[in-house]
Design a protein around this motif. Structure first.
Motif, PDB file in Angstrom:
ATOM      1  N   LEU A 101       0.929  -1.270   0.058  1.00  0.00           N
ATOM      2  CA  LEU A 101       0.011   0.046  -0.193  1.00  0.00           C
ATOM      3  C   LEU A 101       0.964   1.371  -0.115  1.00  0.00           C
ATOM      4  O   LEU A 101       0.544   2.378  -0.808  1.00  0.00           O
ATOM      5  CB  LEU A 101      -0.791   0.033   1.146  1.00  0.00           C
ATOM      6  CG  LEU A 101      -2.133  -0.976   1.377  1.00  0.00           C
ATOM      7  CD1 LEU A 101      -2.662  -0.735   2.614  1.00  0.00           C
ATOM      8  CD2 LEU A 101      -3.137  -0.447   0.318  1.00  0.00           C
ATOM      9  N   LEU A 102       1.838   1.210   0.905  1.00  0.00           N
ATOM     10  CA  LEU A 102       2.761   2.563   1.194  1.00  0.00           C
ATOM     11  C   LEU A 102       3.511   2.820  -0.294  1.00  0.00           C
ATOM     12  O   LEU A 102       3.916   3.862  -0.730  1.00  0.00           O
ATOM     13  CB  LEU A 102       3.496   2.270   2.349  1.00  0.00           C
ATOM     14  CG  LEU A 102       2.757   2.691   3.622  1.00  0.00           C
ATOM     15  CD1 LEU A 102       3.376   2.128   4.777  1.00  0.00           C
ATOM     16  CD2 LEU A 102       2.380   3.952   3.864  1.00  0.00           C
ATOM     17  N   ALA A 103       4.172   1.649  -0.647  1.00  0.00           N
ATOM     18  CA  ALA A 103       4.989   1.651  -1.957  1.00  0.00           C
ATOM     19  C   ALA A 103       4.325   1.968  -3.142  1.00  0.00           C
ATOM     20  O   ALA A 103       4.846   2.916  -3.679  1.00  0.00           O
ATOM     21  CB  ALA A 103       5.675   0.318  -2.261  1.00  0.00           C
ATOM     22  N   ALA A 104       3.068   1.817  -3.345  1.00  0.00           N
ATOM     23  CA  ALA A 104       2.361   2.245  -4.353  1.00  0.00           C
ATOM     24  C   ALA A 104       1.912   3.706  -4.271  1.00  0.00           C
ATOM     25  O   ALA A 104       1.851   4.543  -4.926  1.00  0.00           O
ATOM     26  CB  ALA A 104       0.994   1.473  -4.585  1.00  0.00           C
ATOM     27  N   HIS A 105       1.640   4.121  -2.989  1.00  0.00           N
ATOM     28  CA  HIS A 105       1.339   5.551  -2.806  1.00  0.00           C
ATOM     29  C   HIS A 105       2.473   6.311  -3.037  1.00  0.00           C
ATOM     30  O   HIS A 105       2.298   7.507  -3.581  1.00  0.00           O
ATOM     31  CB  HIS A 105       0.959   5.592  -1.041  1.00  0.00           C
ATOM     32  CG  HIS A 105       0.662   7.086  -0.823  1.00  0.00           C
ATOM     33  ND1 HIS A 105      -0.302   7.838  -0.970  1.00  0.00           N
ATOM     34  CD2 HIS A 105       1.544   7.943   0.354  1.00  0.00           C
ATOM     35  CE1 HIS A 105      -0.246   8.882  -0.405  1.00  0.00           C
ATOM     36  NE2 HIS A 105       0.889   9.114   0.382  1.00  0.00           N
ATOM     37  N   TYR A 106       3.756   6.023  -2.606  1.00  0.00           N
ATOM     38  CA  TYR A 106       4.730   7.043  -2.601  1.00  0.00           C
ATOM     39  C   TYR A 106       5.473   6.842  -4.167  1.00  0.00           C
ATOM     40  O   TYR A 106       5.790   7.953  -4.740  1.00  0.00           O
ATOM     41  CB  TYR A 106       5.856   6.807  -1.603  1.00  0.00           C
ATOM     42  CG  TYR A 106       5.469   6.895  -0.368  1.00  0.00           C
ATOM     43  CD1 TYR A 106       5.681   8.524  -0.009  1.00  0.00           C
ATOM     44  CD2 TYR A 106       5.413   5.973   0.671  1.00  0.00           C
ATOM     45  CE1 TYR A 106       5.286   8.789   1.301  1.00  0.00           C
ATOM     46  CE2 TYR A 106       5.057   6.606   1.958  1.00  0.00           C
ATOM     47  CZ  TYR A 106       5.074   7.818   2.369  1.00  0.00           C
ATOM     48  OH  TYR A 106       4.530   8.387   3.515  1.00  0.00           O
ATOM     49  N   ALA A 107       5.033   5.793  -4.725  1.00  0.00           N
ATOM     50  CA  ALA A 107       5.483   5.838  -6.099  1.00  0.00           C
ATOM     51  C   ALA A 107       4.569   6.743  -7.140  1.00  0.00           C
ATOM     52  O   ALA A 107       4.991   7.144  -8.031  1.00  0.00           O
ATOM     53  CB  ALA A 107       5.402   4.202  -6.811  1.00  0.00           C
ATOM     54  N   ALA A 108       3.288   6.737  -6.709  1.00  0.00           N
ATOM     55  CA  ALA A 108       2.489   7.584  -7.300  1.00  0.00           C
ATOM     56  C   ALA A 108       2.836   9.168  -7.096  1.00  0.00           C
ATOM     57  O   ALA A 108       2.478   9.788  -8.129  1.00  0.00           O
ATOM     58  CB  ALA A 108       1.033   7.249  -6.913  1.00  0.00           C
ATOM     59  N   LYS A 109       3.335   9.365  -6.085  1.00  0.00           N
ATOM     60  CA  LYS A 109       3.636  10.711  -5.929  1.00  0.00           C
ATOM     61  C   LYS A 109       5.015  11.019  -6.241  1.00  0.00           C
ATOM     62  O   LYS A 109       5.645  12.125  -5.860  1.00  0.00           O
ATOM     63  CB  LYS A 109       3.576  10.886  -4.382  1.00  0.00           C
ATOM     64  CG  LYS A 109       1.974  10.816  -3.601  1.00  0.00           C
ATOM     65  CD  LYS A 109       2.158  10.877  -2.104  1.00  0.00           C
ATOM     66  CE  LYS A 109       2.310  12.628  -1.825  1.00  0.00           C
ATOM     67  NZ  LYS A 109       2.369  12.831  -0.354  1.00  0.00           N
ATOM     68  N   GLY A 110       5.986  10.073  -6.720  1.00  0.00           N
ATOM     69  CA  GLY A 110       7.196  10.244  -7.212  1.00  0.00           C
ATOM     70  C   GLY A 110       8.146  10.502  -5.966  1.00  0.00           C
ATOM     71  O   GLY A 110       9.148  11.338  -6.087  1.00  0.00           O
ATOM     72  N   GLN A 111       7.845   9.886  -4.783  1.00  0.00           N
ATOM     73  CA  GLN A 111       8.731  10.093  -3.738  1.00  0.00           C
ATOM     74  C   GLN A 111       9.262   8.562  -3.209  1.00  0.00           C
ATOM     75  O   GLN A 111       8.863   7.753  -3.428  1.00  0.00           O
ATOM     76  CB  GLN A 111       7.903  10.566  -2.612  1.00  0.00           C
ATOM     77  CG  GLN A 111       7.458  12.090  -2.833  1.00  0.00           C
ATOM     78  CD  GLN A 111       6.432  12.457  -1.534  1.00  0.00           C
ATOM     79  OE1 GLN A 111       6.157  11.473  -0.508  1.00  0.00           O
ATOM     80  NE2 GLN A 111       6.047  13.811  -1.621  1.00  0.00           N
ATOM     81  N   GLU A 112      10.523   8.778  -2.676  1.00  0.00           N
ATOM     82  CA  GLU A 112      11.200   7.725  -2.242  1.00  0.00           C
ATOM     83  C   GLU A 112      10.285   6.920  -1.167  1.00  0.00           C
ATOM     84  O   GLU A 112      10.143   7.487  -0.172  1.00  0.00           O
ATOM     85  CB  GLU A 112      12.660   7.982  -1.924  1.00  0.00           C
ATOM     86  CG  GLU A 112      13.622   6.797  -1.452  1.00  0.00           C
ATOM     87  CD  GLU A 112      14.818   7.211  -0.681  1.00  0.00           C
ATOM     88  OE1 GLU A 112      15.611   6.398  -0.191  1.00  0.00           O
ATOM     89  OE2 GLU A 112      15.067   8.612  -0.705  1.00  0.00           O
ATOM     90  N   PHE A 113      10.451   5.605  -1.214  1.00  0.00           N
ATOM     91  CA  PHE A 113       9.909   4.813   0.027  1.00  0.00           C
ATOM     92  C   PHE A 113      10.953   4.430   0.748  1.00  0.00           C
ATOM     93  O   PHE A 113      11.547   3.271   0.847  1.00  0.00           O
ATOM     94  CB  PHE A 113       9.196   3.559  -0.792  1.00  0.00           C
ATOM     95  CG  PHE A 113       8.274   2.744   0.157  1.00  0.00           C
ATOM     96  CD1 PHE A 113       7.893   3.288   1.473  1.00  0.00           C
ATOM     97  CD2 PHE A 113       8.296   1.549   0.155  1.00  0.00           C
ATOM     98  CE1 PHE A 113       6.951   2.451   2.149  1.00  0.00           C
ATOM     99  CE2 PHE A 113       7.575   0.667   1.123  1.00  0.00           C
ATOM    100  CZ  PHE A 113       7.009   1.173   2.116  1.00  0.00           C
TER     101      PHE A 113
END
Length: 242
Positions: A101-113
């Motif tokens: 869930l978190l990985a997809a969220h930060y990927a969509a925002k272009g931010q590093e997980f």
């Protein structure tokens, strides 16, 4: 049949220091009242692992539900998830469902997980995730304890995610009667009324207005007809105050 019971555990040094005002208790109390779950106790503890674990165990054994707020973020002092896991003897680590869930969220925002954000995916093995539509990072339910964020907007969203899955009772209703007399003058009649209506709860809340002492008497119960009858009886006792 009595309503289910609940307690709230507020976690955080910032609450106890006065730096942050707790708004979550007020919100939860109102929501629980609406669905017929009686909030019986609220505790506030510091960011101290033994204190959190002790409180969680005690509240979990005493009430049907426990709601916590605070301490499930990405920083080193966010220790609540680990404390809850230890309190119930459960293993905790980064869990695949929360991480995805978190990985997809930060990927969509272009931010590093990064490592700090991955900490928010630490979930006990036997817990059920609580949806967080605000910032994605999930809360969780373990046994009868619902573990939620301290940020009010996220806490509210998590409460909305949890409550539909809980069995409630009869919603509590209330009527307020304003009396322009000091509590010392109404105490006797009010005590007698409370005895006559033992199935209802009576609370007297004094005030001073323009030098005049008075009290707002709040009557609480689940039977609207009984509430109306008690309020009318009280009003007849002090007809000049209504």
């Amino acid at each position: 049949m009595p309503n289910p019971t609940a307690a709230m555990l507020v976690i955080g040094d910032e609450i106890l220091s006065g730096r942050t005002r707790d708004a979550n208790t007020h919100h939860l109390a109102g929501k629980l009242t609406e669905c017929g779950i009686d909030l019986k106790e609220v505790r506030v503890v510091s960011d101290d692992a033994p204190a959190i674990e002790t409180a969680v165990k005690a509240l979990s054994e005493s009430y049907d539900h426990v709601f916590t707020s605070g301490g499930i973020g990405p920083t080193h002092d966010d220790i609540t998830a680990d404390c809850i896991a230890r309190a119930f003897g459960d293993h905790i680590d980064i869990r695949d469902d929360a991480r995805d869930l978190l990985a997809a969220h930060y990927a969509a925002k272009g931010q590093e997980f990064n490592e700090a954000r991955q900490r928010m995916a630490r979930i006990p093995d036997h817990a059920t995730l609580i949806e967080n539509p605000v910032s994605v990072a999930p809360g969780f339910t373990l046994e009868n304890v619902h573990v939620m964020a301290g940020v009010p907007s996220i806490f509210k969203a998590m409460v909305d995610s949890v409550l539909p899955g809980l069995t409630g009772g009869t919603p509590l209703q209330s009527i307020s009667v304003r009396i322009e007399s000091a509590e010392s003058e109404i105490a006797g009649p009010l005590g007698k009324l409370a005895q006559d209506y033992a199935d209802l709860g009576f609370g007297s809340y004094p005030f001073i207005e323009n030098g005049q002492f008075g009290a707002n008497v709040v009557i609480r119960g689940t039977d609207a007809a009984r509430l109306d009858a008690a309020a009318q009886t009280l009003s007849k006792l002090f007809p000049e105050d209504t």
